[in-house]
Design an enzyme around this catalytic site. Structure first.
Site, PDB file in Angstrom:
ATOM      1  N   ASP A  70      31.235  39.425  37.335  1.00 38.60           N
ATOM      2  CA  ASP A  70      31.084  38.855  38.678  1.00 38.60           C
ATOM      3  C   ASP A  70      30.717  39.903  39.714  1.00 38.60           C
ATOM      4  OD1 ASP A  70      32.851  36.852  37.131  1.00 38.60           O
ATOM      5  OD2 ASP A  70      32.078  35.780  38.872  1.00 38.60           O
ATOM      6  N   ASN A  89      35.445  40.688  35.967  1.00 35.33           N
ATOM      7  CA  ASN A  89      35.028  39.489  35.226  1.00 35.33           C
ATOM      8  C   ASN A  89      36.265  38.621  35.026  1.00 35.33           C
ATOM      9  OD1 ASN A  89      32.976  37.928  33.865  1.00 35.33           O
ATOM     10  ND2 ASN A  89      33.978  38.449  31.947  1.00 35.33           N
ATOM     11  N   LYS A  90      36.080  37.500  34.386  1.00 35.33           N
ATOM     12  CA  LYS A  90      37.156  36.530  34.187  1.00 35.33           C
ATOM     13  C   LYS A  90      38.438  37.199  33.702  1.00 35.33           C
ATOM     14  CE  LYS A  90      37.183  33.111  34.932  1.00 35.33           C
ATOM     15  NZ  LYS A  90      37.712  32.719  36.262  1.00 35.33           N
ATOM     16  N   ARG A 102      34.000  31.180  47.484  1.00 34.91           N
ATOM     17  CA  ARG A 102      34.647  31.998  46.444  1.00 34.91           C
ATOM     18  C   ARG A 102      34.403  33.474  46.796  1.00 34.91           C
ATOM     19  NH1 ARG A 102      34.020  30.469  40.251  1.00 34.91           N
ATOM     20  NH2 ARG A 102      36.097  31.398  40.167  1.00 34.91           N
ATOM     21  N   GLN A 114      37.095  28.079  30.099  1.00 37.11           N
ATOM     22  CA  GLN A 114      35.617  28.138  30.113  1.00 37.11           C
ATOM     23  C   GLN A 114      35.059  28.484  28.733  1.00 37.11           C
ATOM     24  OE1 GLN A 114      37.587  29.525  32.420  1.00 37.11           O
ATOM     25  NE2 GLN A 114      36.660  29.558  34.447  1.00 37.11           N
ATOM     26  N   ARG A 135      29.511  27.067  38.447  1.00 39.98           N
ATOM     27  CA  ARG A 135      30.298  28.293  38.392  1.00 39.98           C
ATOM     28  C   ARG A 135      29.530  29.349  37.591  1.00 39.98           C
ATOM     29  NH1 ARG A 135      30.449  28.507  33.725  1.00 39.98           N
ATOM     30  NH2 ARG A 135      31.406  30.576  33.767  1.00 39.98           N
ATOM     31  N   GLY A 136      30.107  30.561  37.580  1.00 40.40           N
ATOM     32  CA  GLY A 136      29.420  31.667  36.939  1.00 40.40           C
ATOM     33  C   GLY A 136      28.562  32.348  37.990  1.00 40.40           C
ATOM     34  N   ALA A 137      28.611  33.678  38.008  1.00 43.87           N
ATOM     35  CA  ALA A 137      28.001  34.420  39.110  1.00 43.87           C
ATOM     36  C   ALA A 137      26.530  34.055  39.386  1.00 43.87           C
ATOM     37  CB  ALA A 137      28.188  35.913  38.863  1.00 43.87           C
TER      38      ALA A 137
END
Ligand code: MRU
Length: 355
Positions: free
Chosen positions: A244, A254-255, A96, A203, A53-55
């Site tokens: 992201d 973002n998150k 995603r 996270q 995960r994570g861009a």
């Protein structure tokens, strides 16, 4: 295998060259488990359930995936190969929606196939490998450069707050928002870092706190609803988060919860810095309003992590995975090519036009 995640790439080509090796992030911090992904379904699922995960890490995974999957594609003709390549590309692209790095990397790989129209698949495959490994290596260099640029914005002894995980685990190495922290750590800056735990998937607590602590950084976990208090107390000199997707006007996805941090930071005069590889800047998306926000399973809010369900059965749940921080709340966007300041419509354009 050793047991310090800092010694390993978050994602890389497996030793036999036919799979993608990842650290399974759903198991952290309790267990350090490595997985080798070989099929399209394994790769799609690993991205979708956040094993990787994570861009930036999603982008590198997608690039390596197109190479690994190409090894098993029909090799009779270019047309046959390209048809299957396109099908797999579209399949992975559906794993995603928000991080632009996924389609960015898939499009880079696709460009290799398109640029070599008519080439025999056996000759194309080495070119795909070269491109995938270039994207992988570039990720490391880019994050390092973001770290150097970001470090110019802070000073020794600063308190830094971060949200979600834009750390080593969101990229191949260094991370984006943590890159200035890791470089500062090497140079004796003595930062203390507050990690928002980041509901609902934690996270910040599970991943960022784990990796920073493993690196010897002075790390404190706080619940998401505590960031205003630590800012009001004056313990935070700067906020670094990842993103992201950055729209052309500087609005930044973002998150979920990042925009709350940014609004509170504005109130207390703390600069909000977004760390973004240029692969995360999407000049084709004019503003944050056009960014598709992923919505995830309600169970992540009501049940996951709890011994028993913590909300009434059948209650409505809204579980967006990301939010958009308005460009007006962002002090600067730190890229590998330099730091963009408002007005972002101009500064991002300049950065994207650089070689
Ligand atoms: O849902 P996740 O864990 O993939 O969300 C990740 C984030 O929001 C990160 O902050 C973002 O991808 C930036 S990583 C450089």
């Amino acid at each position: 295998m050793g047991n310090n995640i800092l010694d390993f790439d978050t994602v890389c080509l497996s030793k036999d060259g036919e799979g993608i090796e990842i650290i399974d992030q759903t198991k952290l911090p309790g267990e350090i488990t490595f997985l080798t992904l070989r099929t399209d379904e394994e790769i799609w699922r690993a991205i979708n359930i956040l094993q990787v995960r994570g861009a930036p890490a999603i982008g590198v995974t997608a690039a390596l995936a197109m190479y690994v999957l190409s090894l098993k594609m029909p090799k009779g003709s270019y047309e046959e190969f390209r048809k299957e390549f396109t099908r797999e590309k579209e399949y992975l692209d559906s794993s995603r929606p928000t991080a632009v790095n996924l389609s960015w990397a898939l499009n880079k790989m696709d460009a290799v196939v398109k640029a070599n129209e008519g080439m025999a698949p056996d000759d194309l495959i080495p070119l795909l490998k070269e491109e995938a490994l270039r994207i992988y290596r570039e990720d490391i260099e880019v994050c390092h450069a973001i770290g150097e640029n970001g470090l110019t914005l802070v000073k020794k002894g600063d308190g830094i707050l971060t949200h979600c995980n834009a750390g080593k685990l969101c990229a191949v190495q260094y991370g984006t928002a943590t890159a200035p922290i890791y470089l500062g750590q090497e140079k004796g800056y003595g930062f203390h870092v507050f990690c928002d735990e980041t509901r609902p998937l934690l996270q910040g607590a599970r991943l960022t706190a784990f990796e920073l602590q493993s690196a010897g950084v002075d790390t404190t976990v706080i619940c998401d609803n505590m960031s205003a208090m630590v800012m009001k107390k004056g313990w935070v000199n700067a906020i670094f988060t990842g993103c992201d997707r950055v729209a052309a006007n500087g609005d930044t996805a973002n998150k979920i919860g990042t925009s709350v941090v940014a609004a509170v930071a504005k109130l207390y005069g703390v600069p909000m810095y977004i760390c973004a590889p240029t692969s995360t800047i999407d000049m084709n998306t004019p503003t944050g309003d056009q960014i598709v926000i992923e919505e995830r399973d309600p169970d992540e809010v009501t049940e996951m992590w709890y011994k028993q369900r913590m909300a009434p059965e059948n209650v409505k749940v809204f579980n967006p995975a990301f939010d958009v921080t308005d460009a007006s709340l962002i002090a600067a966007i730190v890229t590998e090519k330099g730091i963009a300041y408002p007005p972002y419509t101009e500064s991002l354009k300049k950065i994207m036009e650089q070689e």
